[in-house]
Design a protein around this motif. Sequence first.
Motif, PDB file in Angstrom:
ATOM      1  N   SER A 270       0.794  -1.132   0.132  1.00  0.00           N
ATOM      2  CA  SER A 270      -0.096   0.062   0.064  1.00  0.00           C
ATOM      3  C   SER A 270       0.932   1.259  -0.010  1.00  0.00           C
ATOM      4  O   SER A 270       1.708   1.494   0.861  1.00  0.00           O
ATOM      5  CB  SER A 270      -0.834  -0.137   1.321  1.00  0.00           C
ATOM      6  N   ILE A 271       0.926   2.035  -1.027  1.00  0.00           N
ATOM      7  CA  ILE A 271       1.710   3.317  -1.293  1.00  0.00           C
ATOM      8  C   ILE A 271       0.828   4.405  -1.302  1.00  0.00           C
ATOM      9  O   ILE A 271      -0.164   4.480  -2.306  1.00  0.00           O
ATOM     10  CB  ILE A 271       2.787   3.026  -2.386  1.00  0.00           C
ATOM     11  N   GLY A 272       0.849   5.352  -0.490  1.00  0.00           N
ATOM     12  CA  GLY A 272      -0.074   6.816  -0.670  1.00  0.00           C
ATOM     13  C   GLY A 272       0.819   7.766  -0.670  1.00  0.00           C
ATOM     14  O   GLY A 272       2.018   7.704  -0.068  1.00  0.00           O
ATOM     15  N   VAL A 273       0.228   8.967  -1.235  1.00  0.00           N
ATOM     16  CA  VAL A 273       0.768  10.284  -1.045  1.00  0.00           C
ATOM     17  C   VAL A 273      -0.045  11.559  -0.944  1.00  0.00           C
ATOM     18  O   VAL A 273      -1.172  11.379  -1.136  1.00  0.00           O
ATOM     19  CB  VAL A 273       1.550  10.938  -2.576  1.00  0.00           C
ATOM     20  N   THR A 274       0.075  12.236   0.002  1.00  0.00           N
ATOM     21  CA  THR A 274      -0.515  13.451   0.266  1.00  0.00           C
ATOM     22  C   THR A 274       0.347  14.616  -0.229  1.00  0.00           C
ATOM     23  O   THR A 274       1.549  14.165  -0.853  1.00  0.00           O
ATOM     24  CB  THR A 274      -0.898  13.576   1.729  1.00  0.00           C
ATOM     25  N   LYS A 275       0.068  15.741  -0.134  1.00  0.00           N
ATOM     26  CA  LYS A 275       0.739  16.867  -0.494  1.00  0.00           C
ATOM     27  C   LYS A 275       2.271  17.087   0.125  1.00  0.00           C
ATOM     28  O   LYS A 275       3.297  17.537  -0.499  1.00  0.00           O
ATOM     29  CB  LYS A 275       0.006  18.309  -0.310  1.00  0.00           C
TER      30      LYS A 275
ATOM     31  N   MET B 154      -0.870   1.476   6.591  1.00  0.00           N
ATOM     32  CA  MET B 154      -0.728   2.820   5.851  1.00  0.00           C
ATOM     33  C   MET B 154      -1.490   3.975   6.728  1.00  0.00           C
ATOM     34  O   MET B 154      -1.241   5.067   6.921  1.00  0.00           O
ATOM     35  CB  MET B 154      -0.754   2.630   4.501  1.00  0.00           C
ATOM     36  N   PHE B 155      -2.848   3.534   6.569  1.00  0.00           N
ATOM     37  CA  PHE B 155      -3.863   4.583   7.238  1.00  0.00           C
ATOM     38  C   PHE B 155      -3.335   4.871   8.771  1.00  0.00           C
ATOM     39  O   PHE B 155      -3.556   5.859   9.101  1.00  0.00           O
ATOM     40  CB  PHE B 155      -5.117   4.001   7.079  1.00  0.00           C
ATOM     41  N   ASP B 156      -3.093   3.802   9.533  1.00  0.00           N
ATOM     42  CA  ASP B 156      -2.491   4.024  10.749  1.00  0.00           C
ATOM     43  C   ASP B 156      -1.475   4.983  10.765  1.00  0.00           C
ATOM     44  O   ASP B 156      -1.434   5.988  11.862  1.00  0.00           O
ATOM     45  CB  ASP B 156      -2.441   2.753  11.667  1.00  0.00           C
ATOM     46  N   VAL B 157      -0.540   4.850  10.134  1.00  0.00           N
ATOM     47  CA  VAL B 157       0.495   5.692  10.184  1.00  0.00           C
ATOM     48  C   VAL B 157       0.173   7.048   9.544  1.00  0.00           C
ATOM     49  O   VAL B 157       0.376   8.251  10.195  1.00  0.00           O
ATOM     50  CB  VAL B 157       1.748   5.111   9.018  1.00  0.00           C
ATOM     51  N   LEU B 158      -0.722   7.162   8.654  1.00  0.00           N
ATOM     52  CA  LEU B 158      -1.270   8.622   8.025  1.00  0.00           C
ATOM     53  C   LEU B 158      -1.956   9.298   9.171  1.00  0.00           C
ATOM     54  O   LEU B 158      -1.822  10.535   9.152  1.00  0.00           O
ATOM     55  CB  LEU B 158      -2.253   8.260   6.876  1.00  0.00           C
ATOM     56  N   GLU B 159      -2.751   8.624  10.068  1.00  0.00           N
ATOM     57  CA  GLU B 159      -3.499   9.304  10.935  1.00  0.00           C
ATOM     58  C   GLU B 159      -2.542  10.071  12.261  1.00  0.00           C
ATOM     59  O   GLU B 159      -2.829  10.991  12.799  1.00  0.00           O
ATOM     60  CB  GLU B 159      -4.593   8.302  11.948  1.00  0.00           C
ATOM     61  N   SER B 160      -1.397   9.681  12.122  1.00  0.00           N
ATOM     62  CA  SER B 160      -0.365  10.283  13.015  1.00  0.00           C
ATOM     63  C   SER B 160       0.333  11.519  12.646  1.00  0.00           C
ATOM     64  O   SER B 160       0.971  12.045  13.315  1.00  0.00           O
ATOM     65  CB  SER B 160       0.704   9.205  13.652  1.00  0.00           C
ATOM     66  N   LEU B 161       0.211  11.759  11.280  1.00  0.00           N
ATOM     67  CA  LEU B 161       1.022  12.505  10.589  1.00  0.00           C
ATOM     68  C   LEU B 161       0.231  14.154  10.530  1.00  0.00           C
ATOM     69  O   LEU B 161      -0.935  14.033  10.622  1.00  0.00           O
ATOM     70  CB  LEU B 161       1.331  12.390   8.978  1.00  0.00           C
ATOM     71  N   PRO B 162       0.836  15.133  10.593  1.00  0.00           N
ATOM     72  CA  PRO B 162      -0.071  16.404  10.474  1.00  0.00           C
ATOM     73  C   PRO B 162      -0.694  16.553   9.257  1.00  0.00           C
ATOM     74  O   PRO B 162      -0.275  16.086   8.271  1.00  0.00           O
ATOM     75  CB  PRO B 162       1.098  17.326  10.439  1.00  0.00           C
TER      76      PRO B 162
END
Length: 781
Positions: A543-548, A577-585
């Motif tokens: 699972s690979i994702g990108v935000t800005k 991936m979503f668990d890590v994402l939730e910890s990011l600003p």
Amino acid sequence: MKTKITSYCLKHKLKLSIGFMLCFWYFLFLPTHLFKEDYSTVIFSKNHQLLGATIASDEQWRFPPSDSIPTKFKQCIRYYEDEYFYNHPGFNPVAIGKAIITNYKTGKNKRGASTLTQQVIRLSRNKKRTYTEKFIELIWATRLEFSKSKDEILKLYANHAPYGGNVVGLEMASWRYFGTSPEKLSWAESATLAVLPNAPGLIFPGKNKHLLQKKRDFLLLKLKQKGIIDETTYQLSIQENIPKKPVAIPQENIHLISHINQTNNGERIETSIDDDIQQQALKSVAKFHQQYAKNNIYNLAVLVIDIDTKKVVSYVGNSPTTTKNEKFVDMIQAQRSTGSTLKPILYMGMLNSGEILPNMLVPDVPTQIQEYKPQNYNFTYSGAISAKKALAKSLNIPAVRMLRTYGLHKFKSDLNYLGLNGVHKPVDHYGLTLILGGAESSLWELTNMYSNLASTLNHYNTNNGSYFSKEHQEASFYKNSILDLGEKSIAKNIFDAGSIYLGLEAITELTRPENDKEWKHYNSSHKISWKTGTSFGNKDAWSIGVTKKYAIGVWVGNADGEGIANMTGVNFAAPVMFDVLESLPENDWFDKPIDELQEIEVCSLSGHKANPLCPTTKEWIPLTNNTTLLCPYHQKIYIDKKQKHRVFKNCADGNTIFPATWFVLPPNQAWYYKKQNANYQDIPPIKKSCLDVNNSVMDFISPNENTNFILTKDFDEQINPIVIKVSHQRSDEQLFWYLDHTYVKTTTHHHEIAITPTIGKHQITVIDQNGNQIKRNINLE
């Protein structure tokens, strides 16, 4: 005067020669490098938290020399070991005299006189302590005073002093006994480390703890008497406890330090790792490892890259599993099957080259290309589906057909440019499976690739429509590395910003399997473009994702390559991936690159450029020259008064003929399409009086023209039949089947037969009730 000097030199030439030799010997006596030990490789986060260290080759924990010594320790070591350090030339004559008198009177070596400079020499030489050795130390010490400043000598001492066991140097001791850097030590802690080299054995837990505290408190009292600390600081300091046991060096970042150690052995490295993000990623990996181990899935890895800086902010190379389950293998760098992770790249590539439009219908029907027969993950067919939706659903057949159109060589070249160095074999080795995981790459390469595509889009918007020539590069591990993006240019590197934007938009909402009941638990409020992938045999889940702001890559599986049934990217890698994402600003979404997009009218049903017959809608497409056709599916027909049959001007009364626009898919696509699209209406049959035998109302679904079949046998040694499928515009039509002009069967509704012809070439003929016929040639081996 000159004559007298010459006369004196000639008269005393032997003495002068000896003196010159002694001076020459004195200046060369001190080695260029006092210490030649190997050092630990030490890595810190960008917040200066210790992430890990390797032990030196001589089994000592010895950090590379530090550039500075904290003021507190400097004062402590001076007043404990050598109060007149800044006043003597390397030795203290007064202290030596007192030591000789005391030792003579007691008959024992009760008092020493070594200065800090002499102790540096002793640590360097590491010789047995004798009077001869003491004399050599004294000579070396004076020489050292000539060559280095007092602070430099103090650094040498602090970096190489023994601190008990295999701990060497102030910095290592600070982390080992107090779990912090020397700059953050209190006065009591600094005093403890100042007295410890004098008696390093006192640090061991439970051994002479009170003696160590006594020495420390003696030094603290002296510091108070000298006015270095005040009464309050003194009273608080003597109440602090002596360390009970060593603090463990962090071990959870072993893969990161191992990777850095390959190129920076024995160095101190300030990494770009964000300690907060790293700790959250470690917690996520530990949590999901505990869950997945119950399913015999033991390994997972997480990589997070800051898109703006192109620096790694989190690197977790594996789960906290066992040695048996390959815990030391760095799965971020391991080459594994890519699964479906490359499908968005093909979509962007075809948008960039003008070969598709975002929502253009592409075929999703049974497909066989020579020996290769791809299948969708759910073994169903859509008939025709928009390219964007096919990507969101991660359908295999549309992807394979699109790759065939785009070209294998071109696609492999794109992947190599984007940094997938693992895709290095000739295209014939991969074939069309390249898009479905036929090639290997690493989590490192894939996450970098998506990160660079996102940064291309960001930089285009912030640089007034310009691209950087060095946009596509590997992320850095180093805090102070300088990012070189090269020159600005209006020329794109590989894909234009419009194609990248549309590609990222297409994967913001991936379709999950119907039986995925856990989706709600990891559906994030953050908007993210993401793609999952599952390799053949369920050996790898991606699972690979990108935000800005961030690129997140996750791999789940077993390092030894063992596949696990039902392990997919969406069910196992995406939750991590979503668990890590939730910890990011949280951050904003990508800005639309208006200058690289154009808005056109497209057919609302087919996604093609609209022809005059199409219902239309507006859609943003890349500015590049688009070579797709006008909508080929909307056509003008004539129907009779009852709107049940098609008629033509030359076979119907002019008063009973009415024009109509109809959306008509090819028969093999329509047969599947109408099952999922209730609004789709078959084109009315041709009125018998107007029958045109050349009109295409049916087609073969399988096999393809001139397909080669290899007949196989079952367990009873019976030859397995081959299956022939046909679709017809009217589901209730009767079809008559012939093999080499010999009648075989009649079918209604489900037009499928199984035949077992002989070896060789054959022709299948199918005729409907109106006399329309189709033929297909096959070859049996």
